[in-house]
Write an enzyme that holds these catalytic residues in place. Structure first.
Site, mmCIF file in Angstrom:
data_model
loop_
_atom_site.group_PDB
_atom_site.id
_atom_site.type_symbol
_atom_site.label_atom_id
_atom_site.label_comp_id
_atom_site.label_asym_id
_atom_site.label_seq_id
_atom_site.Cartn_x
_atom_site.Cartn_y
_atom_site.Cartn_z
ATOM 1 N N ARG A 1 9.423 0.172 2.692
ATOM 2 C CA ARG A 1 10.710 -0.083 3.908
ATOM 3 C C ARG A 1 10.214 0.549 4.996
ATOM 4 O O ARG A 1 10.625 -0.189 5.934
ATOM 5 C CB ARG A 1 11.836 1.059 3.131
ATOM 6 C CG ARG A 1 12.391 0.326 1.821
ATOM 7 C CD ARG A 1 13.672 1.362 1.460
ATOM 8 N NE ARG A 1 13.235 2.484 0.900
ATOM 9 C CZ ARG A 1 13.062 2.688 -0.375
ATOM 10 N NH1 ARG A 1 13.050 1.848 -1.387
ATOM 11 N NH2 ARG A 1 12.476 3.756 -0.988
ATOM 12 N N ASP B 1 2.437 6.694 -6.166
ATOM 13 C CA ASP B 1 3.933 7.017 -5.799
ATOM 14 C C ASP B 1 4.316 6.548 -4.262
ATOM 15 O O ASP B 1 3.174 6.316 -3.492
ATOM 16 C CB ASP B 1 3.983 8.683 -5.967
ATOM 17 C CG ASP B 1 5.380 9.114 -5.952
ATOM 18 O OD1 ASP B 1 6.209 8.304 -6.063
ATOM 19 O OD2 ASP B 1 5.509 10.316 -5.664
ATOM 20 N N HIS C 1 2.712 -2.794 -6.090
ATOM 21 C CA HIS C 1 3.045 -1.369 -6.267
ATOM 22 C C HIS C 1 1.516 -0.921 -6.437
ATOM 23 O O HIS C 1 0.820 -0.311 -7.421
ATOM 24 C CB HIS C 1 3.402 -1.222 -7.706
ATOM 25 C CG HIS C 1 4.664 -0.512 -7.990
ATOM 26 N ND1 HIS C 1 5.828 -1.007 -7.437
ATOM 27 C CD2 HIS C 1 4.900 0.814 -8.366
ATOM 28 C CE1 HIS C 1 6.693 0.215 -7.486
ATOM 29 N NE2 HIS C 1 6.133 1.051 -8.122
ATOM 30 N N ASN D 1 5.706 3.913 -3.432
ATOM 31 C CA ASN D 1 5.602 2.335 -3.100
ATOM 32 C C ASN D 1 6.964 2.079 -2.496
ATOM 33 O O ASN D 1 6.907 1.257 -1.334
ATOM 34 C CB ASN D 1 5.264 1.827 -4.341
ATOM 35 C CG ASN D 1 3.866 2.096 -4.846
ATOM 36 O OD1 ASN D 1 3.151 1.287 -4.543
ATOM 37 N ND2 ASN D 1 4.072 2.783 -5.898
#
Length: 343
Positions: free
Chosen positions: A193, A186, A182, A188
């Site tokens: 993906r 923001d 992580h 992550n």
């Protein structure tokens, strides 16, 4: 060096076998030209809608499709920006010179996150977080450890894959590990993906052409998170056990590949229909305009028709689907040209 722990279950082996068979079919069965563009645009909309929806984006898949085609949607500025950014991130990795020798660098991962957060959290976009985070009950590593953990992760990413390990499992492990680190304040999940797509493409699995992994995650959101969390709740000698997650990851690929096969088989068997299309007065204006100007944008059509953005988009889409006009470009640069048609 990062060393993941997992066991390959009979289910994983079966899923990998079936994925290989279906992917071979998909690559060797090209869609008829008349369906290719529409199919790939639909898959792209599905990917972007699902991946952003997982993180709380409020746009419907139809609205996402509209955004990608230049439709203005008021009142959802951040949601629209997230969609545009995710499209740009996909476009970015699609433009990389990817092959089996391609190296995934720290710069690439930072760049992906920078694109995703551009115009949303500019001060933190493409930078490692400097604050501690709490993700549900999971507590990611402290900020001071992120650089070291990410460096170890990238070294592992670029090491030769063991001969007895499927590249698909390698991508699944990478998916878990980046989420676990992580590294960003923001984005992550979205960054991860995108990276997963990049890894799969590197090893010859360009699934983005055929189906959306994200749509399965979005439909099964609870199970997606539970599968990721399972690694930490099932530890072996203190180390996360990725077995359950990898079974879920390969199941997702199998289900979505099977779905794509069914859709493509249906399209191939579909006989072309003769479509009778009657133009209304507004649509006739489009044809007249195109005969004089060679191209038209959604904004230009709004001016000559006095329609709302949604109404103008719907009119143009109907003519596009009927084969009367042809859409070119994407997002703000999209426009329409006239195909062979006489009033």
């Amino acid at each position: 060096m990062y060393t993941p722990y997992f066991k390959i279950s009979p289910k994983i082996t079966e899923y990998l076998t079936q994925i290989g068979i279906i992917y071979g079919y998909l690559k060797s069965t090209p869609l008829p030209i008349k369906y290719q563009k529409e199919y790939q645009n639909r898959i792209l909309s599905e990917i972007i809608h699902s991946s952003t929806a997982i993180e709380g984006n409020n746009l419907s898949e139809k609205q996402v499709h509209g955004v990608l085609n230049g439709v203005k949607i008021k009142g959802y500025e951040r949601d629209v920006k997230e969609v545009e950014n995710y499209y740009k991130a996909i476009k970015y990795i699609s433009g990389l010179p990817i092959n089996s020798n391609f190296k995934i660098s720290e710069e690439i991962i930072l760049k992906i996150n920078g694109i995703i957060l551009n115009g949303i959290r500019d001060e933190e976009a493409g930078k490692y977080r400097t604050k501690e985070l709490y993700v549900g009950t999971y507590i990611p590593p402290k900020p001071k450890d992120i650089s070291t953990l990410t460096t170890e992760f990238i070294d592992w990413l670029n090491n030769p894959i063991p001969h007895d390990l499927s590249p698909i499992l390698y991508a699944g492990i990478a998916h878990y590990k980046l989420v676990a680190i992580h590294p960003f304040i923001d984005g992550n999940g979205r960054t991860t993906r995108i990276l997963t797509k990049l890894m799969l493409k590197k090893y010859g699995y360009d699934f983005i052409k055929y189906f959306s992994l994200e749509s399965y995650y979005n439909r099964q959101r609870k199970f997606y998170y539970e599968a990721l969390d399972s690694a930490d709740s099932h530890r072996v000698e203190g180390q996360p056990d990725l077995s359950i997650w990898l079974e879920y990851f390969t199941l997702t690929l199998f289900v979505q590949a099977q779905r794509a096969q069914t859709q493509i088989e249906t399209l191939i068997k579909t006989k072309p229909r003769q479509i009778k299309f009657h133009l209304n007065e507004r649509q006739k204006k489009i044809i007249i305009y195109l005969k004089e100007h060679s191209s038209i944008t959604t904004s230009e059509y709004m001016k000559i028709s006095s329609l709302s953005p949604k109404g103008a988009y719907n009119d143009l889409q109907k003519l596009n689907k009927a084969g009367i006009i042809e859409k070119k470009g994407i997002l703000k640069s999209s426009f329409y040209t006239l195909k062979n048609y006489k009033l």
